[in-house]
Design a protein around this motif. Sequence first.
Motif, PDB file in Angstrom:
ATOM      1  N   UNK A   1       0.835  -1.207   0.000  1.00 22.59           N
ATOM      2  CA  UNK A   1       0.000   0.000   0.000  1.00 22.59           C
ATOM      3  C   UNK A   1       0.867   1.254   0.000  1.00 22.59           C
ATOM      4  N   UNK A   2       1.969   1.226   0.754  1.00 20.75           N
ATOM      5  CA  UNK A   2       2.969   2.278   0.751  1.00 20.75           C
ATOM      6  C   UNK A   2       4.187   1.739   1.486  1.00 20.75           C
ATOM      7  N   UNK A   3       5.296   2.441   1.454  1.00 18.67           N
ATOM      8  CA  UNK A   3       6.563   1.870   1.889  1.00 18.67           C
ATOM      9  C   UNK A   3       6.984   2.274   3.296  1.00 18.67           C
ATOM     10  N   UNK A   4       6.039   2.691   4.135  1.00 20.47           N
ATOM     11  CA  UNK A   4       6.379   2.940   5.531  1.00 20.47           C
ATOM     12  C   UNK A   4       6.805   1.626   6.195  1.00 20.47           C
ATOM     13  N   UNK A   5       7.602   1.745   7.248  1.00 16.56           N
ATOM     14  CA  UNK A   5       8.242   0.577   7.862  1.00 16.56           C
ATOM     15  C   UNK A   5       7.256  -0.504   8.280  1.00 16.56           C
ATOM     16  N   UNK A   6       6.054  -0.095   8.696  1.00 20.59           N
ATOM     17  CA  UNK A   6       5.081  -1.058   9.221  1.00 20.59           C
ATOM     18  C   UNK A   6       4.245  -1.706   8.119  1.00 20.59           C
ATOM     19  N   UNK A   7       4.507  -1.350   6.876  1.00 18.60           N
ATOM     20  CA  UNK A   7       3.773  -1.930   5.753  1.00 18.60           C
ATOM     21  C   UNK A   7       4.687  -2.608   4.735  1.00 18.60           C
ATOM     22  N   UNK A   8       5.984  -2.353   4.804  1.00 20.77           N
ATOM     23  CA  UNK A   8       6.877  -2.851   3.749  1.00 20.77           C
ATOM     24  C   UNK A   8       8.153  -3.470   4.313  1.00 20.77           C
ATOM     25  N   UNK A   9       8.094  -3.994   5.540  1.00 17.37           N
ATOM     26  CA  UNK A   9       9.255  -4.627   6.146  1.00 17.37           C
ATOM     27  C   UNK A   9       9.262  -6.132   5.928  1.00 17.37           C
ATOM     28  N   UNK A  10       9.884  -6.847   6.874  1.00 18.42           N
ATOM     29  CA  UNK A  10       9.958  -8.313   6.800  1.00 18.42           C
ATOM     30  C   UNK A  10      10.599  -8.787   5.498  1.00 18.42           C
ATOM     31  N   UNK A  11      11.738  -8.211   5.164  1.00 19.08           N
ATOM     32  CA  UNK A  11      12.391  -8.586   3.904  1.00 19.08           C
ATOM     33  C   UNK A  11      12.655 -10.091   3.866  1.00 19.08           C
ATOM     34  N   UNK A  12      12.397 -10.681   2.718  1.00 18.03           N
ATOM     35  CA  UNK A  12      12.629 -12.104   2.528  1.00 18.03           C
ATOM     36  C   UNK A  12      11.452 -12.986   2.880  1.00 18.03           C
ATOM     37  N   UNK A  13      10.374 -12.399   3.407  1.00 12.03           N
ATOM     38  CA  UNK A  13       9.234 -13.210   3.808  1.00 12.03           C
ATOM     39  C   UNK A  13       8.535 -13.844   2.605  1.00 12.03           C
ATOM     40  N   UNK A  14       8.565 -13.147   1.466  1.00 11.69           N
ATOM     41  CA  UNK A  14       7.927 -13.662   0.245  1.00 11.69           C
ATOM     42  C   UNK A  14       8.954 -13.665  -0.894  1.00 11.69           C
ATOM     43  N   UNK A  15       9.854 -14.636  -0.899  1.00  9.12           N
ATOM     44  CA  UNK A  15      11.007 -14.591  -1.819  1.00  9.12           C
ATOM     45  C   UNK A  15      10.660 -14.744  -3.284  1.00  9.12           C
ATOM     46  N   UNK A  16       9.482 -15.290  -3.589  1.00  7.18           N
ATOM     47  CA  UNK A  16       9.140 -15.566  -4.985  1.00  7.18           C
ATOM     48  C   UNK A  16       8.022 -14.677  -5.518  1.00  7.18           C
ATOM     49  N   UNK A  17       7.701 -13.619  -4.772  1.00  9.26           N
ATOM     50  CA  UNK A  17       6.559 -12.780  -5.135  1.00  9.26           C
ATOM     51  C   UNK A  17       6.961 -11.614  -6.023  1.00  9.26           C
ATOM     52  N   UNK A  18       5.998 -11.171  -6.825  1.00  5.01           N
ATOM     53  CA  UNK A  18       6.066  -9.890  -7.518  1.00  5.01           C
ATOM     54  C   UNK A  18       5.398  -8.854  -6.618  1.00  5.01           C
ATOM     55  N   UNK A  19       6.064  -7.736  -6.389  1.00  2.22           N
ATOM     56  CA  UNK A  19       5.547  -6.680  -5.515  1.00  2.22           C
ATOM     57  C   UNK A  19       4.919  -5.581  -6.364  1.00  2.22           C
ATOM     58  N   UNK A  20       3.719  -5.166  -5.979  1.00  2.00           N
ATOM     59  CA  UNK A  20       2.956  -4.172  -6.737  1.00  2.00           C
ATOM     60  C   UNK A  20       2.960  -2.848  -5.983  1.00  2.00           C
ATOM     61  N   UNK A  21       3.421  -1.799  -6.655  1.00  4.16           N
ATOM     62  CA  UNK A  21       3.710  -0.525  -6.017  1.00  4.16           C
ATOM     63  C   UNK A  21       3.361   0.609  -6.963  1.00  4.16           C
ATOM     64  N   UNK A  22       2.927   1.722  -6.407  1.00  2.00           N
ATOM     65  CA  UNK A  22       2.688   2.899  -7.231  1.00  2.00           C
ATOM     66  C   UNK A  22       4.015   3.559  -7.632  1.00  2.00           C
ATOM     67  N   UNK A  23       4.099   3.992  -8.897  1.00  2.00           N
ATOM     68  CA  UNK A  23       5.261   4.752  -9.359  1.00  2.00           C
ATOM     69  C   UNK A  23       5.599   5.894  -8.399  1.00  2.00           C
ATOM     70  N   UNK A  24       4.585   6.631  -8.005  1.00  2.27           N
ATOM     71  CA  UNK A  24       4.810   7.828  -7.199  1.00  2.27           C
ATOM     72  C   UNK A  24       5.328   7.505  -5.803  1.00  2.27           C
TER      73      UNK A  24
END
Length: 266
Positions: A92-115
């Motif tokens: 939804x956005x890249x704040x720490x509480x929404x975009x952390x846990x690196x490596x939790x989904x190693x095979x996923x495509x991440x969907x993000x707004x350009x802006x």
Amino acid sequence: MSDDVYEAFAVRYAEGDRNGAEVFIGGDPHDQPIPISYYIWILCNSSRTIVVDTGFDEVSARKRKRKISRPVAEGLEALGIDRNAVTDVIISHMHYDHAGNDGLFPNACFHLQDSEMAFATGRCMCHRALNLPYDAEDVVNMVRRVYAGSVRFHDGDTELFPGITLHHMGGHSRGLQSVRVKTKRGNVIIASDVAHFYAHLEDRRVFPYLDSVSDALEGYESVKRLADSFDHIIPGHDPLVSVRYPALSPLTKDWIVRLDHAPGTP
């Protein structure tokens, strides 16, 4: 279940308290600690499983003085989700509480707004008031995914899959997006931090950490238009979500709740 109808779950993974000035611009007249919950969301049917946001880990919890009640991975396991098999994650956005846990989904495509990527890596991050909710390592990890071909960017509103659409909102962060999902009870809006609490929508008050007050207020109107009713809007951090909606099972009370069921149903 039809290919465009989904089950939807909120998974509460952490908790904390904030004072009124940290929740509402202008503070809160009651001047007492306000509980806050941290969630990720799961959308699934027989064709696909989609994760909305990834939460934060114990390292971030200690750094930010937050309390993890149940790690995100434990919630996924309770839902029978193999995190290695997840192919799509919406951020939804890249704040720490929404975009952390690196490596939790190693095979996923991440969907993000350009802006959002432009905001999180651009000149605005020179200002402490704007970079405070971001974790530099989370942003760097997302850049690495870009170079690895694991990020799909979106510019505004788009249909991601049948029954799932992304809607750029802004306000709290430059590229904040909400997710509309078709469920058996109608179109549910995972508002994320368009509104942290129901009270933000009800009283048209604004969370103080943000990019644009005007965009935040317009976001309230947008999620109301997109949802089938007010009861179809899911705010990003309200503990009432895990109270109002039915638990997945008696063992997941206050932890994993069903958003595809109406609030107050057994």
